[in-house]
Design a protein around this motif. Structure first.
Motif, mmCIF file in Angstrom:
data_model
loop_
_atom_site.group_PDB
_atom_site.id
_atom_site.type_symbol
_atom_site.label_atom_id
_atom_site.label_comp_id
_atom_site.label_asym_id
_atom_site.label_seq_id
_atom_site.Cartn_x
_atom_site.Cartn_y
_atom_site.Cartn_z
ATOM 1 N N ARG A 124 0.840 -1.203 0.000
ATOM 2 C CA ARG A 124 0.000 0.000 0.000
ATOM 3 C C ARG A 124 0.880 1.260 0.000
ATOM 4 N NH1 ARG A 124 -3.002 -1.478 3.889
ATOM 5 N NH2 ARG A 124 -4.636 -2.369 2.577
ATOM 6 N N ILE A 125 1.931 1.259 0.827
ATOM 7 C CA ILE A 125 2.857 2.396 0.864
ATOM 8 C C ILE A 125 3.579 2.540 -0.470
ATOM 9 C CG2 ILE A 125 4.982 3.261 1.926
ATOM 10 C CD1 ILE A 125 4.023 1.901 4.542
ATOM 11 N N LEU A 126 3.998 1.418 -1.037
ATOM 12 C CA LEU A 126 4.718 1.459 -2.310
ATOM 13 C C LEU A 126 3.841 2.045 -3.411
ATOM 14 C CD1 LEU A 126 7.160 0.775 -4.061
ATOM 15 C CD2 LEU A 126 6.260 -1.555 -4.286
ATOM 16 N N ALA A 127 2.600 1.593 -3.494
ATOM 17 C CA ALA A 127 1.707 2.122 -4.523
ATOM 18 C C ALA A 127 1.462 3.608 -4.337
ATOM 19 C CB ALA A 127 0.390 1.351 -4.500
ATOM 20 N N SER A 128 1.257 4.028 -3.096
ATOM 21 C CA SER A 128 1.026 5.440 -2.818
ATOM 22 C C SER A 128 2.230 6.280 -3.227
ATOM 23 C CB SER A 128 0.730 5.628 -1.325
ATOM 24 O OG SER A 128 0.631 6.993 -0.990
ATOM 25 N N ALA A 129 3.440 5.781 -2.917
ATOM 26 C CA ALA A 129 4.650 6.524 -3.261
ATOM 27 C C ALA A 129 4.833 6.625 -4.768
ATOM 28 C CB ALA A 129 5.860 5.855 -2.621
ATOM 29 N N LEU A 130 4.603 5.515 -5.477
ATOM 30 C CA LEU A 130 4.807 5.530 -6.921
ATOM 31 C C LEU A 130 3.773 6.394 -7.637
ATOM 32 C CD1 LEU A 130 5.883 1.838 -7.591
ATOM 33 C CD2 LEU A 130 7.311 3.891 -7.487
ATOM 34 N N LEU A 131 2.576 6.477 -7.097
ATOM 35 C CA LEU A 131 1.584 7.381 -7.679
ATOM 36 C C LEU A 131 2.060 8.829 -7.615
ATOM 37 C CD1 LEU A 131 -1.732 5.819 -6.356
ATOM 38 C CD2 LEU A 131 -1.149 6.204 -8.770
ATOM 39 N N GLN A 132 2.827 9.149 -6.592
ATOM 40 C CA GLN A 132 3.333 10.515 -6.447
ATOM 41 C C GLN A 132 4.420 10.840 -7.462
ATOM 42 O OE1 GLN A 132 4.094 11.958 -2.408
ATOM 43 N NE2 GLN A 132 3.046 10.149 -1.594
ATOM 44 N N ILE A 133 5.076 9.831 -8.034
ATOM 45 C CA ILE A 133 6.143 10.097 -9.010
ATOM 46 C C ILE A 133 5.774 9.522 -10.376
ATOM 47 C CG2 ILE A 133 7.942 10.218 -7.246
ATOM 48 C CD1 ILE A 133 8.841 7.388 -8.180
ATOM 49 N N ARG A 134 4.481 9.431 -10.650
ATOM 50 C CA ARG A 134 4.067 8.866 -11.926
ATOM 51 C C ARG A 134 4.438 9.776 -13.091
ATOM 52 N NH1 ARG A 134 -2.317 8.295 -11.534
ATOM 53 N NH2 ARG A 134 -1.900 7.235 -13.502
ATOM 54 N N HIS A 135 4.785 11.036 -12.808
ATOM 55 C CA HIS A 135 5.204 11.944 -13.871
ATOM 56 C C HIS A 135 6.622 11.655 -14.352
ATOM 57 C CE1 HIS A 135 6.653 13.610 -10.092
ATOM 58 N NE2 HIS A 135 7.559 14.283 -10.768
ATOM 59 N N GLY B 187 11.948 9.153 -6.222
ATOM 60 C CA GLY B 187 12.065 10.137 -7.285
ATOM 61 C C GLY B 187 13.492 10.610 -7.478
ATOM 62 N N ALA B 188 14.195 10.802 -6.367
ATOM 63 C CA ALA B 188 15.584 11.277 -6.458
ATOM 64 C C ALA B 188 16.470 10.282 -7.179
ATOM 65 C CB ALA B 188 16.125 11.559 -5.056
ATOM 66 N N GLY C 109 6.843 3.765 7.453
ATOM 67 C CA GLY C 109 5.463 4.070 7.119
ATOM 68 C C GLY C 109 5.220 5.388 6.419
ATOM 69 N N ASP C 110 6.264 6.114 6.051
ATOM 70 C CA ASP C 110 6.119 7.447 5.466
ATOM 71 C C ASP C 110 6.140 7.348 3.941
ATOM 72 O OD1 ASP C 110 6.357 10.093 4.616
ATOM 73 O OD2 ASP C 110 7.583 10.678 6.334
ATOM 74 N N ALA C 111 4.967 7.303 3.332
ATOM 75 C CA ALA C 111 4.876 7.163 1.880
ATOM 76 C C ALA C 111 5.429 8.385 1.158
ATOM 77 C CB ALA C 111 3.430 6.913 1.467
ATOM 78 N N ASP C 112 5.265 9.554 1.728
ATOM 79 C CA ASP C 112 5.772 10.769 1.087
ATOM 80 C C ASP C 112 7.297 10.765 1.026
ATOM 81 O OD1 ASP C 112 3.155 11.596 0.864
ATOM 82 O OD2 ASP C 112 3.234 12.919 2.613
ATOM 83 N N ALA C 113 7.934 10.394 2.135
ATOM 84 C CA ALA C 113 9.393 10.317 2.155
ATOM 85 C C ALA C 113 9.891 9.241 1.199
ATOM 86 C CB ALA C 113 9.886 10.039 3.573
ATOM 87 N N PHE C 114 9.161 8.134 1.143
ATOM 88 C CA PHE C 114 9.532 7.056 0.218
ATOM 89 C C PHE C 114 9.454 7.559 -1.217
ATOM 90 C CE2 PHE C 114 9.488 2.967 -1.847
ATOM 91 C CZ PHE C 114 10.174 2.128 -0.992
ATOM 92 N N ALA C 115 8.413 8.318 -1.524
ATOM 93 C CA ALA C 115 8.257 8.865 -2.872
ATOM 94 C C ALA C 115 9.399 9.815 -3.212
ATOM 95 C CB ALA C 115 6.917 9.576 -2.988
#
Length: 351
Positions: A187-198, A305-306, A295-301
């Protein structure tokens, strides 16, 4: 890890044999089950002790070795056999949990504590376990670090780091698909990858299980760039996926440490993982990968992305990852630790 420990013990000069297949795991916290397992274990231990005593002295075991001892899976057999034979008792990956002294696992907790108190040596695989073990260490007990390791030779030689070519970076995740922590990680992985789908990337997912429909639903918005491979056994198929990956991603919710993180690094693939439990024991922070707050999806994203946009950093981390595993986390370094820790305990006999 149990199979790897058997290999490492053999490499260290010992002749390990499986003494008992009795399972003491109580996942639900059932005091009646724990009491039944205790009685069954004591019977099994007495039978083993009698059998070992009937052997000629050169054929008797000189040390008892127990792997992964904790309140849900205590060891009632090893200490009893070791006491009966007068041999050292050793635990690898034992953990103490003071909060479980009362409640549904009280009996299992008491047994785990007694076994850890009895141990002549404890091999610690993560810093998280070491804290409680050091705090309750009996006088004379040896506590030695044995960080998680793999058998590089079993995977064959690795490719040079930075094996990726042109095109979108290939991301990889390898994990079972089951409710609970694994599904939470997906769930965290999917959320993070959605944030960098661009950003340009593709994702390979290896794993299967009863939660696969839920996992596939999580990645449905990314279906055009995600490929599910199902279960892939360790071997050429999984190796090819590790070799072809540019970046390994796993949020690692409540992972003890995560063997797949070592496997990926063996092939020069840098890692982004959640800093749960003992994950920091298998990923060198900012050298072989990036650890993000649990548990931090934003930090993972942000971390993903980096590295997606920085191929040079991926290559540098990948080279460090391969060196780290092959030089520090291979079978031979583990065997050396076992040799140095166990041989003094059996100085009066042959390994």
């Amino acid at each position: 890890m149990a199979r790897l420990l058997t290999k490492a013990l053999a490499r260290a000069g010992f002749s390990p044999t499986l003494a008992s297949e009795l399972r003491t795991l109580d996942p639900a916290g059932d005091p009646a089950r724990q009491d039944r397992l205790r009685r069954e274990s004591e019977i099994a231990a007495d039978r083993l002790a009698d059998r070992f005593r009937s052997l000629a002295p050169p054929d008797r075991p000189v040390l008892w070795f127990t792997y992964h001892l904790y309140y849900k899976a205590p060891d009632w057999i090893g200490p009893r056999v070791a006491d009966a034979l007068g041999i050292p008792y050793v635990v690898a990956e034992g953990s103490r949990a003071p909060k479980r002294a009362r409640g549904p696992w009280a009996l299992g907790h008491a047994a785990a504590e007694a076994a850890l108190d009895r141990a002549d040596a404890i091999l610690v695989m993560t810093d998280r376990d070491r804290i409680a073990l050091e705090a309750a260490r009996p006088a004379g007990q040896v506590i030695a670090d044995l960080p998680p390791f793999i058998d590089a030779a079993a995977w064959g030689g690795g490719p040079p780091p930075g094996q990726s070519g042109d095109g979108a970076p290939r991301l990889l995740a390898v994990a079972m698909m089951r409710p609970g922590d694994k599904l939470a990680s997906y769930r965290i992985l999917a959320s993070a990858l959605l944030q960098i789908r661009h950003l340009p990337w593709t994702l390979d997912v290896v794993g299967d299980g009863e939660a696969r429909p839920e996992v596939e639903a999580l990645f449905a918005p990314l279906a055009d760039r995600t490929r599910f491979h199902g279960q892939v056994e360790a071997g050429p198929g999984l190796r090819a996926l590790y070799e072809g990956a540019d970046l390994f991603l796993w949020p690692a919710v409540n992972e003890a440490y995560g063997m797949v993180l070592l496997e990926a690094q063996l092939f020069g693939c840098p890692v982004i993982a959640g800093a749960y439990g003992g994950v920091a024991s298998v990923v060198q922070r900012d050298e072989t990968g990036i650890l993000t707050p649990p548990g931090d999806a934003d930090a993972f994203a942000r971390a993903a992305g980096a590295l997606v946009v920085d191929a040079d950093l991926r290559r540098r981390m990948g080279a460090s990852a391969m060196r780290f595993v092959r030089e520090q986390r291979d079978l031979e370094p583990a065997a050396d630790i076992l040799r140095r820790t166990l041989l003094p305990l059996v100085a009066g006999g042959a390994p």
